[in-house]
Design a protein around this motif. Structure first.
Motif, PDB file in Angstrom:
ATOM      1  N   UNK A   1      39.092  39.837  46.145  1.00  0.00           N
ATOM      2  CA  UNK A   1      37.879  40.611  45.907  1.00  0.00           C
ATOM      3  C   UNK A   1      36.706  39.696  45.545  1.00  0.00           C
ATOM      4  N   UNK A   2      36.973  38.651  44.760  1.00  0.00           N
ATOM      5  CA  UNK A   2      35.910  37.715  44.387  1.00  0.00           C
ATOM      6  C   UNK A   2      35.336  37.020  45.612  1.00  0.00           C
ATOM      7  N   UNK A   3      36.197  36.613  46.518  1.00  0.00           N
ATOM      8  CA  UNK A   3      35.722  35.872  47.686  1.00  0.00           C
ATOM      9  C   UNK A   3      35.056  36.797  48.705  1.00  0.00           C
TER      10      UNK A   3
ATOM     11  N   UNK B   1      36.535  22.387  42.526  1.00  0.00           N
ATOM     12  CA  UNK B   1      35.186  22.437  43.097  1.00  0.00           C
ATOM     13  C   UNK B   1      34.303  23.478  42.427  1.00  0.00           C
ATOM     14  N   UNK B   2      34.898  24.530  41.889  1.00  0.00           N
ATOM     15  CA  UNK B   2      34.118  25.549  41.190  1.00  0.00           C
ATOM     16  C   UNK B   2      33.533  24.968  39.904  1.00  0.00           C
ATOM     17  N   UNK B   3      34.374  24.254  39.165  1.00  0.00           N
ATOM     18  CA  UNK B   3      33.895  23.648  37.922  1.00  0.00           C
ATOM     19  C   UNK B   3      32.803  22.622  38.213  1.00  0.00           C
ATOM     20  N   UNK B   4      33.018  21.788  39.224  1.00  0.00           N
ATOM     21  CA  UNK B   4      32.051  20.732  39.523  1.00  0.00           C
ATOM     22  C   UNK B   4      30.726  21.320  40.006  1.00  0.00           C
ATOM     23  N   UNK B   5      30.794  22.289  40.917  1.00  0.00           N
ATOM     24  CA  UNK B   5      29.532  22.876  41.395  1.00  0.00           C
ATOM     25  C   UNK B   5      28.787  23.566  40.258  1.00  0.00           C
ATOM     26  N   UNK B   6      29.508  24.336  39.442  1.00  0.00           N
ATOM     27  CA  UNK B   6      28.862  25.021  38.329  1.00  0.00           C
ATOM     28  C   UNK B   6      28.258  24.019  37.349  1.00  0.00           C
TER      29      UNK B   6
ATOM     30  N   UNK C   1      39.438  33.402  39.021  1.00  0.00           N
ATOM     31  CA  UNK C   1      38.853  34.441  39.869  1.00  0.00           C
ATOM     32  C   UNK C   1      37.442  34.802  39.417  1.00  0.00           C
ATOM     33  N   UNK C   2      37.227  34.856  38.106  1.00  0.00           N
ATOM     34  CA  UNK C   2      35.883  35.170  37.601  1.00  0.00           C
ATOM     35  C   UNK C   2      34.892  34.067  37.953  1.00  0.00           C
ATOM     36  N   UNK C   3      35.333  32.810  37.861  1.00  0.00           N
ATOM     37  CA  UNK C   3      34.444  31.701  38.225  1.00  0.00           C
ATOM     38  C   UNK C   3      34.085  31.768  39.702  1.00  0.00           C
ATOM     39  N   UNK C   4      35.071  32.048  40.557  1.00  0.00           N
ATOM     40  CA  UNK C   4      34.819  32.111  41.999  1.00  0.00           C
ATOM     41  C   UNK C   4      33.851  33.250  42.337  1.00  0.00           C
ATOM     42  N   UNK C   5      34.039  34.388  41.717  1.00  0.00           N
ATOM     43  CA  UNK C   5      33.141  35.505  41.971  1.00  0.00           C
ATOM     44  C   UNK C   5      31.722  35.216  41.526  1.00  0.00           C
ATOM     45  N   UNK C   6      31.567  34.577  40.365  1.00  0.00           N
ATOM     46  CA  UNK C   6      30.228  34.254  39.859  1.00  0.00           C
ATOM     47  C   UNK C   6      29.526  33.238  40.754  1.00  0.00           C
ATOM     48  N   UNK C   7      30.267  32.273  41.272  1.00  0.00           N
ATOM     49  CA  UNK C   7      29.658  31.301  42.176  1.00  0.00           C
ATOM     50  C   UNK C   7      29.111  31.967  43.426  1.00  0.00           C
ATOM     51  N   UNK C   8      29.804  32.980  43.930  1.00  0.00           N
ATOM     52  CA  UNK C   8      29.361  33.652  45.140  1.00  0.00           C
ATOM     53  C   UNK C   8      27.988  34.262  45.010  1.00  0.00           C
ATOM     54  N   UNK C   9      27.643  34.720  43.801  1.00  0.00           N
ATOM     55  CA  UNK C   9      26.314  35.306  43.581  1.00  0.00           C
ATOM     56  C   UNK C   9      25.395  34.333  42.852  1.00  0.00           C
ATOM     57  N   UNK C  10      25.749  33.050  42.881  1.00  0.00           N
ATOM     58  CA  UNK C  10      24.930  31.982  42.305  1.00  0.00           C
ATOM     59  C   UNK C  10      24.685  32.161  40.809  1.00  0.00           C
ATOM     60  N   UNK C  11      25.646  32.752  40.105  1.00  0.00           N
ATOM     61  CA  UNK C  11      25.582  32.857  38.651  1.00  0.00           C
ATOM     62  C   UNK C  11      26.341  31.667  38.084  1.00  0.00           C
ATOM     63  N   UNK C  12      25.673  30.515  38.062  1.00  0.00           N
ATOM     64  CA  UNK C  12      26.364  29.253  37.798  1.00  0.00           C
ATOM     65  C   UNK C  12      26.773  29.096  36.336  1.00  0.00           C
ATOM     66  N   UNK C  13      26.004  29.653  35.420  1.00  0.00           N
ATOM     67  CA  UNK C  13      26.375  29.549  34.010  1.00  0.00           C
ATOM     68  C   UNK C  13      27.663  30.325  33.731  1.00  0.00           C
ATOM     69  N   UNK C  14      27.755  31.546  34.245  1.00  0.00           N
ATOM     70  CA  UNK C  14      28.980  32.326  34.084  1.00  0.00           C
ATOM     71  C   UNK C  14      30.152  31.619  34.753  1.00  0.00           C
TER      72      UNK C  14
ATOM     73  N   UNK D   1      24.019  55.223  41.178  1.00  0.00           N
ATOM     74  CA  UNK D   1      24.952  54.964  42.271  1.00  0.00           C
ATOM     75  C   UNK D   1      26.387  54.742  41.800  1.00  0.00           C
ATOM     76  N   UNK D   2      26.623  54.930  40.489  1.00  0.00           N
ATOM     77  CA  UNK D   2      27.965  54.737  39.932  1.00  0.00           C
ATOM     78  C   UNK D   2      28.468  53.308  40.183  1.00  0.00           C
ATOM     79  N   UNK D   3      27.592  52.356  39.955  1.00  0.00           N
ATOM     80  CA  UNK D   3      27.921  50.935  40.066  1.00  0.00           C
ATOM     81  C   UNK D   3      27.726  50.290  38.709  1.00  0.00           C
ATOM     82  N   UNK D   4      28.150  49.051  38.577  1.00  0.00           N
ATOM     83  CA  UNK D   4      27.840  48.298  37.370  1.00  0.00           C
ATOM     84  C   UNK D   4      26.498  47.591  37.558  1.00  0.00           C
ATOM     85  N   UNK D   5      25.761  47.330  36.483  1.00  0.00           N
ATOM     86  CA  UNK D   5      24.517  46.560  36.611  1.00  0.00           C
ATOM     87  C   UNK D   5      24.729  45.215  37.288  1.00  0.00           C
ATOM     88  N   UNK D   6      25.900  44.610  37.096  1.00  0.00           N
ATOM     89  CA  UNK D   6      26.196  43.322  37.725  1.00  0.00           C
ATOM     90  C   UNK D   6      26.245  43.468  39.247  1.00  0.00           C
TER      91      UNK D   6
END
Length: 362
Positions: A69-71, A143-148, A104-117, A299-304
């Motif tokens: 789901x993250x990817x 690679x997730x840690x290094x890119x972030x 998984x949380x790190x991978x999902x955050x990278x996809x939306x360019x949320x690098x701090x998370x 829309x019954x979504x999360x703010x994120x």
């Protein structure tokens, strides 16, 4: 091999052999970027494990589902699976599964360019500068840690981690690890070395088996070339990344490639980027003046998730309430141009949006 395992799972009859087989199928599909198949196998694993009283194996299913789901960019779904892992594994001190959820949380955050998370979760998998033994997720998440770390200004941490990965010599084990190693080293290298490392990485034999990792290499390479002012070369790499991510359904990563393509001077229409019906609906509500939490409630979504959609619709802006963009429709596509903030901005934007019935706010 996957077909043989599938036959065992479907026809073997023994629960004990079915669940390990489902684990194999879910992870094999995940690593090969067959995300829908990975999700299906993971869901079946969770259901069977819970039905037969094997909750530990159910957590492995949640992990595979969270990563898939993250990817894909389905962040709410990914987060839900991660929270289930933490709720079960944390109290029982099953630390490897806890780390899997952070991965998984790190991978999902990278996809939306949320690098701090992404960084906060990646360092829960492995400390910067360490590739610990008996921690496979530390290898996959490197690679997730290094890119972030690079994107948040933690250059020393990024270089220490890249050096630890290089020293481990993991690139000799498989083509996938060679791809990951090349990406890790390139992201933390000096500018005059980056191009050479990326070029060498893209010649690794057997890389076609790993489209997600190859896409990340093309994306990182294109970003470097764009920063060096080599727009034409950057577009080739970024377009290759965009196509790979589109083919495997990695939507947020496709969005990142499209954003970089537009930063080279390519229009949204030229980059082949289209808005989904959900993104159109989010854009319509944003144009009407609703805040992210209000859109999420409607829309019954999360703010994120709303923020993720708006990142695609309004690239390079932190919020649609900050810098606005005007959407003009062309056949099936949309182009964006920046708009200076003015007191009448919302009215003008609303009027333009109303020109297209799919974006109507009234």
């Amino acid at each position: 091999m996957s077909e043989s395992v599938t036959r065992v799972v479907r026809d073997g009859g023994a629960v004990g052999s079915s669940m390990p087989g489902l684990i194999y199928l879910a992870l094999d599909d995940l690593y090969a970027a067959r995300f829908s198949a990975a999700s299906d196998a993971a869901a079946e694993l969770v259901e069977l494990s819970e039905k037969t009283g094997y909750p530990l194996w159910a957590q492995v299913g949640h992990y595979a589902a969270a990563m898939a789901a993250a990817e894909r960019g389905d962040l709410d779904e990914s987060i839900e699976h991660c929270e289930r892992i933490w709720d079960w594994s944390g109290p029982r001190r099953v630390q490897r599964l806890v780390k899997c959820a952070h991965f998984a949380r790190a991978r999902g955050a990278l996809g939306v360019a949320d690098f701090e998370t992404a960084y906060r979760h990646a360092v829960e998998v492995c400390a910067p500068g360490e590739v610990a033994r008996f921690n496979p997720e530390a290898v996959w998440a490197a690679p997730d840690l290094i890119e972030a770390a690079v994107r948040t200004g933690r250059i020393d941490e990024a270089r220490a981690h890249a050096e630890a990965f290089r020293s481990a010599g993991l690139e000799h084990i498989s083509s996938r690890l060679a791809l990951i190693s090349g990406l890790c080293i390139a992201m933390a290298s000096e500018p005059d070395e980056v191009v050479r490392i990326h070029e060498e990485t893209l010649t690794i034999p057997g890389l076609e088996q790993w489209p997600f990792e190859v896409g990340r290499v093309h994306l990182a390479y294109g970003e470097v070339l764009r920063r060096q002012g080599r727009a034409r070369d950057a577009r080739r790499q970024l377009d290759a990344a965009r196509k790979l991510f589109a083919d495997i359904g990695a939507r947020t990563w496709e969005n990142r490639a499209n954003t970089e393509l537009r930063a080279t001077g390519m229009s949204r229409a030229q980059s082949g980027s289209e808005l989904t019906p959900r993104e159109l609906e989010v854009a319509r509500l944003a144009a009407s003046g609703l805040s992210n939490p209000q859109i999420a409630e409607r829309l019954f979504l999360s703010p994120r998730t709303v923020s993720s959609h708006l990142y695609r619709v309004f690239p390079n802006s932190e919020s649609p309430r900050g810098q606005r963009f005007v959407m003009r429709s062309t056949p099936g596509r949309y182009r964006l141009r920046s708009m200076e903030p003015t007191g009448a901005q919302r009215v003008g934007y609303r009027d333009l949006v109303e020109e297209d019935p799919r974006l109507s706010v009234g």
